[in-house]
Write a protein that holds these residues in place. Sequence first.
Motif, PDB file in Angstrom:
ATOM      1  N   VAL A   1      -3.216   0.286  -9.492  1.00 37.64           N
ATOM      2  CA  VAL A   1      -2.438  -0.169  -8.942  1.00 37.64           C
ATOM      3  C   VAL A   1      -1.176  -0.508  -8.968  1.00 37.64           C
ATOM      4  N   ALA A   2      -0.693  -1.060  -9.923  1.00 43.30           N
ATOM      5  CA  ALA A   2       0.366  -1.856 -11.081  1.00 43.30           C
ATOM      6  C   ALA A   2       1.444  -0.540 -11.986  1.00 43.30           C
ATOM      7  N   SER A   3       0.154   0.431 -12.254  1.00 48.71           N
ATOM      8  CA  SER A   3       0.988   1.693 -12.899  1.00 48.71           C
ATOM      9  C   SER A   3       1.275   2.505 -11.620  1.00 48.71           C
ATOM     10  N   GLY A   4       1.444   2.173 -10.106  1.00 47.15           N
ATOM     11  CA  GLY A   4       1.462   3.553  -9.492  1.00 47.15           C
ATOM     12  C   GLY A   4       0.576   4.997  -9.523  1.00 47.15           C
ATOM     13  N   LEU A   5      -0.632   4.787  -9.635  1.00 45.63           N
ATOM     14  CA  LEU A   5      -1.092   5.656  -9.979  1.00 45.63           C
ATOM     15  C   LEU A   5      -2.674   5.613  -8.584  1.00 45.63           C
ATOM     16  N   ALA A   6      -2.187   4.474  -7.993  1.00 52.46           N
ATOM     17  CA  ALA A   6      -3.413   4.032  -6.791  1.00 52.46           C
ATOM     18  C   ALA A   6      -3.333   3.468  -5.344  1.00 52.46           C
TER      19      ALA A   6
ATOM     20  N   ALA B   1      -7.456  -6.750   2.345  1.00 49.96           N
ATOM     21  CA  ALA B   1      -7.358  -6.620   1.456  1.00 49.96           C
ATOM     22  C   ALA B   1      -7.091  -7.826   0.088  1.00 49.96           C
ATOM     23  N   PRO B   2      -7.027  -7.943  -0.785  1.00 46.66           N
ATOM     24  CA  PRO B   2      -6.488  -8.960  -2.325  1.00 46.66           C
ATOM     25  C   PRO B   2      -5.279  -9.349  -2.305  1.00 46.66           C
ATOM     26  N   LYS B   3      -4.684 -10.646  -2.465  1.00 44.62           N
ATOM     27  CA  LYS B   3      -3.337 -10.249  -2.117  1.00 44.62           C
ATOM     28  C   LYS B   3      -2.450  -9.754  -3.488  1.00 44.62           C
ATOM     29  N   VAL B   4      -3.117 -10.477  -4.482  1.00 39.92           N
ATOM     30  CA  VAL B   4      -2.945  -9.669  -5.750  1.00 39.92           C
ATOM     31  C   VAL B   4      -2.848  -8.445  -6.031  1.00 39.92           C
ATOM     32  N   LEU B   5      -3.338  -6.960  -5.003  1.00 42.94           N
ATOM     33  CA  LEU B   5      -3.345  -6.143  -5.194  1.00 42.94           C
ATOM     34  C   LEU B   5      -2.673  -5.621  -4.160  1.00 42.94           C
ATOM     35  N   ILE B   6      -2.046  -6.649  -3.144  1.00 42.28           N
ATOM     36  CA  ILE B   6      -0.962  -6.127  -2.531  1.00 42.28           C
ATOM     37  C   ILE B   6       0.219  -6.086  -3.168  1.00 42.28           C
ATOM     38  N   ASP B   7       0.829  -7.317  -3.757  1.00 42.80           N
ATOM     39  CA  ASP B   7       1.551  -7.773  -5.045  1.00 42.80           C
ATOM     40  C   ASP B   7       1.633  -6.861  -5.606  1.00 42.80           C
TER      41      ASP B   7
ATOM     42  N   THR C   1       3.632  -3.116  -4.055  1.00 42.92           N
ATOM     43  CA  THR C   1       4.598  -3.941  -3.731  1.00 42.92           C
ATOM     44  C   THR C   1       5.367  -3.833  -5.175  1.00 42.92           C
ATOM     45  N   ALA C   2       5.557  -4.448  -5.976  1.00 43.40           N
ATOM     46  CA  ALA C   2       6.230  -5.002  -7.638  1.00 43.40           C
ATOM     47  C   ALA C   2       6.058  -2.977  -7.709  1.00 43.40           C
ATOM     48  N   ALA C   3       5.300  -1.716  -7.506  1.00 46.77           N
ATOM     49  CA  ALA C   3       5.360  -0.861  -8.383  1.00 46.77           C
ATOM     50  C   ALA C   3       6.301  -0.167  -7.223  1.00 46.77           C
ATOM     51  N   GLN C   4       6.353  -0.145  -6.512  1.00 46.23           N
ATOM     52  CA  GLN C   4       6.949   0.230  -5.447  1.00 46.23           C
ATOM     53  C   GLN C   4       8.371   0.186  -5.274  1.00 46.23           C
ATOM     54  N   GLU C   5       8.530  -1.171  -5.618  1.00 46.16           N
ATOM     55  CA  GLU C   5       9.557  -1.792  -5.975  1.00 46.16           C
ATOM     56  C   GLU C   5      10.663  -1.273  -7.762  1.00 46.16           C
ATOM     57  N   ASN C   6       9.920  -1.536  -8.149  1.00 46.88           N
ATOM     58  CA  ASN C   6      10.204  -0.499  -9.359  1.00 46.88           C
ATOM     59  C   ASN C   6      10.343   1.258  -9.927  1.00 46.88           C
TER      60      ASN C   6
ATOM     61  N   LEU D   1       7.081   3.340  -9.332  1.00 46.10           N
ATOM     62  CA  LEU D   1       6.479   3.755 -10.932  1.00 46.10           C
ATOM     63  C   LEU D   1       5.885   4.950  -9.799  1.00 46.10           C
ATOM     64  N   GLY D   2       5.266   6.202 -10.967  1.00 42.49           N
ATOM     65  CA  GLY D   2       4.117   6.548 -10.307  1.00 42.49           C
ATOM     66  C   GLY D   2       4.500   7.961  -8.746  1.00 42.49           C
ATOM     67  N   ILE D   3       3.344   6.975  -8.056  1.00 47.49           N
ATOM     68  CA  ILE D   3       3.547   7.743  -6.580  1.00 47.49           C
ATOM     69  C   ILE D   3       4.733   7.270  -5.769  1.00 47.49           C
ATOM     70  N   TRP D   4       5.402   6.061  -6.197  1.00 49.51           N
ATOM     71  CA  TRP D   4       5.987   5.415  -5.282  1.00 49.51           C
ATOM     72  C   TRP D   4       8.011   5.861  -6.529  1.00 49.51           C
ATOM     73  N   SER D   5       7.647   7.049  -6.872  1.00 51.41           N
ATOM     74  CA  SER D   5       8.572   7.325  -6.938  1.00 51.41           C
ATOM     75  C   SER D   5       9.567   8.724  -6.286  1.00 51.41           C
ATOM     76  N   ILE D   6       8.751   9.498  -5.599  1.00 49.34           N
ATOM     77  CA  ILE D   6       8.861  10.558  -4.919  1.00 49.34           C
ATOM     78  C   ILE D   6       8.400   9.823  -3.407  1.00 49.34           C
ATOM     79  N   ALA D   7       8.968  10.293  -2.503  1.00 48.69           N
ATOM     80  CA  ALA D   7       9.305  10.308  -1.319  1.00 48.69           C
ATOM     81  C   ALA D   7       7.722  10.403  -0.486  1.00 48.69           C
ATOM     82  N   GLN D   8       7.031   9.427   0.397  1.00 49.87           N
ATOM     83  CA  GLN D   8       6.012   9.292   0.385  1.00 49.87           C
ATOM     84  C   GLN D   8       5.943  10.238   2.234  1.00 49.87           C
ATOM     85  N   VAL D   9       5.421  11.001   2.187  1.00 46.38           N
ATOM     86  CA  VAL D   9       4.799  12.154   3.354  1.00 46.38           C
ATOM     87  C   VAL D   9       3.363  11.415   3.529  1.00 46.38           C
ATOM     88  N   LYS D  10       3.080  12.140   4.444  1.00 48.84           N
ATOM     89  CA  LYS D  10       1.864  12.346   5.538  1.00 48.84           C
ATOM     90  C   LYS D  10       0.972  13.665   5.540  1.00 48.84           C
ATOM     91  N   LYS D  11      -0.140  13.426   4.578  1.00 55.56           N
ATOM     92  CA  LYS D  11      -1.139  14.783   4.041  1.00 55.56           C
ATOM     93  C   LYS D  11      -1.358  15.176   5.302  1.00 55.56           C
TER      94      LYS D  11
END
Length: 772
Positions: free
Chosen positions: A475-480, A492-498, A501-506, A508-518
């Motif tokens: 999750v932190a790497s933006g791969l999940a 969901a554990p708070k550490v996963l949500i945090d 959130t950090a990956a979204q702000e940076n 990273l990975g999945i969050w580097s592109i616009a999110q679309v609903k599949k």
Amino acid sequence: VHSDKPLVRKLMNAGDEFEAMTLVNKSKRVCTGGTVKCVIEYVFDGSRFRCLVTDPELESQGLIYGSFTLILAGVSCPRVGNPRLNPPTPSEPFAEAARDFVELRLLQRELEVTLHGCDKSGVCLVGTVHHPRGNISAEILKNGFGRISDWTVRMMSPGEVPPLRIAENAAKRATLGVFESYKPPVLTGASEFMGTVIEVTSGDTLMILPNGETYDAESKLKKISLASLRAPRAGNERTGKPDEPFSAECKERLRAMTIGKSVKVNVNYEREIPMGPNATEKRQFGTISTKQKADIGEVLISEGLATTQRHRDDDEKSARYDELVAAESVATAAKKGVHSTSEYKKKTVNDLTDPKKAKTYAGTLQRAGNTKAIVDYVFNGSRFKLFIPSENCYVAFALSNVRCPQPSPSAGAASRGKAKPAEPFGDASKCHSRLNVLQRQVEIVCTGVTLGGVMTGDLYVGQGAQRRDYCIELVASGLATVDQRKIDYGEAPKVLIDSQTAAQENKLGIWSIAQVKKDEPAAAKVFDKGDSKIAEIQISEIRSGNHFFFRVNGDESAKVIDDSMKIFTDTNGTNAAPCEVKVGKVVAALFDDGASNSWYRAKVLEKTDKGKVRVLFIDHGNEAVVSPASHLRPLDMSLGTDQIPAVAKDGKLVFSKVRPIEEDDGIDAARMFQGMAWGKDLKARLHGEAEGQVLVTLYEADTDSPSINEKLVSEGLARIGKRYEVYDIVNRMGNSDSLGKLAKDLEAAQNSARKSRKGMWVYGEIPEEDED
């Protein structure tokens, strides 16, 4: 001739008057230094002679004047032709020169010979001739009059072989004699490189990522096989071929020595490997070493887990071939592994990837707490096949709370037509897991099991201070992403949500592109902007627990088409007629409704491989496979769908998802739906059309009573869709109050079914990978 007792020689031939191996054994026990004196009486070619035993030490053994054919150990020379045959056979290139070279130095001389053994016939002996001026074998090789013979060199002591290798290599470099056209092996890549072992595919083959390469695609890996080594082959379940003895042990030993470690690879040669009909793969073969092991192949051979490859004399070999042969000799003498004379007992492993077995065993793994496991295979970034040594079983395992994107399909899935399209960063997520956990020892904590038999829980990588939660890493790497349902329910554990959130702000990975609903659905057809349409209907066909066809009561089209098809049947009888059978075309199809055969309107869906066609009866919703020759005829133009639209509507219970009809819960859902709806006049709230289906809320009585949708969900036989899917349908259908209320009722019913462990919730949560 003047002696009172003249010398009389009694000649004996090996294989007739005495056994060849008897001479070998006696020479080692009786003769001084283990060598026997012989006269070279005839030279057949550069490496085969006729010898006569003249050693007086063997007179007491009755072997003096024994005659035998000697094959020179370690050397194979070209064969001399035979002009007496009909037709005569010509000599091979350099055969005459090799024989002349040997005759000049050995013929009619009495020399010491060390006998090593016999050939397969048991008549010809293999030995080394000791010339006063040096080793005749090395001289033959040095001048290019022969090649090293693999099967005879194995009989020699390891210390005698290096001079022969040196002599042959010198002749190759100088392109002398039989090596006049020799060219060093041409390699497609570097002859030496460093890298990290990503995967061990068999007992002698590895996938290695060269240093300096980023692992973002499978093409970055190099497949390397151990040179001059043969590991026991794994079997094939589909063809019924069993594993060879020690195949699993060999692969496991290779995995333990190399996986995840930095290795040095010296590539010795390349081969074209058959990979199926009309397909080959160029494979590199080399020597692999680690910090602790100078040659991984030598370790496997010395432990009796593999054998050396039997090469042809002109084949390229490992640079450490003689060391491998020596290691095999030691393992053979010690009767290790594949050389053992005792019966091999294959270790049986329980396969708990079968859903029924997994559900039965799930409680044991959940109670076990922290459990050591080895990742056997990576399906995607968060789903694996694990081997649990303590329980001696394989399990399918998925990380709870997270979801990884879908990677590119395998070649097998693509060929079977079962491939799902790849999602952004799906391959990157899978590569990350292959790089970090594949075939590594991990620690798991099982928390549940899905209906598909997939264990769910947490996975930890590393040991001691390096131990880390793999879910957080992904999750932190933006791969999940964190499962949205778990976030909505506060599970969901708070550490996963945090971390997310950090990956979204940076970005990273999945969050580097616009999110679309599949799977964005097509625009929906809404009946009324203000609210949904109420109608009284009857079910005409049930396909599953949420999919059905229905007719609207009072629909004039239904009466018109029913009467018209009766007239069509009376007019044409029940005999078929030639017609165009084309997918999508509407024709008349014969159907037995229990009373008699009648013609009904039907759409051709597909042609089967047995000359039949599958049709959909568009006014009733049922399907059938029929023969065109006996069950189809053209439809009158006045009865086409452009004149009278299809009467049966394709309906779906809005917001509801059920299991496939092939599964137990799917059958139970369909049966419950049938019991509540079949043969009854139902109230239906028709919300609109999406993807060709009418989204419906069904009621057995009035619209204020609990809906059939809600009853199925409350029994755990259906579930509500994801929250974003619900919001999407509500928005597209005009934000009607009835849909909003239904969504709340279904969510409350689902929470109740989950707490009560009803239906599909009997084993706990359903991971996202298992939902589809």
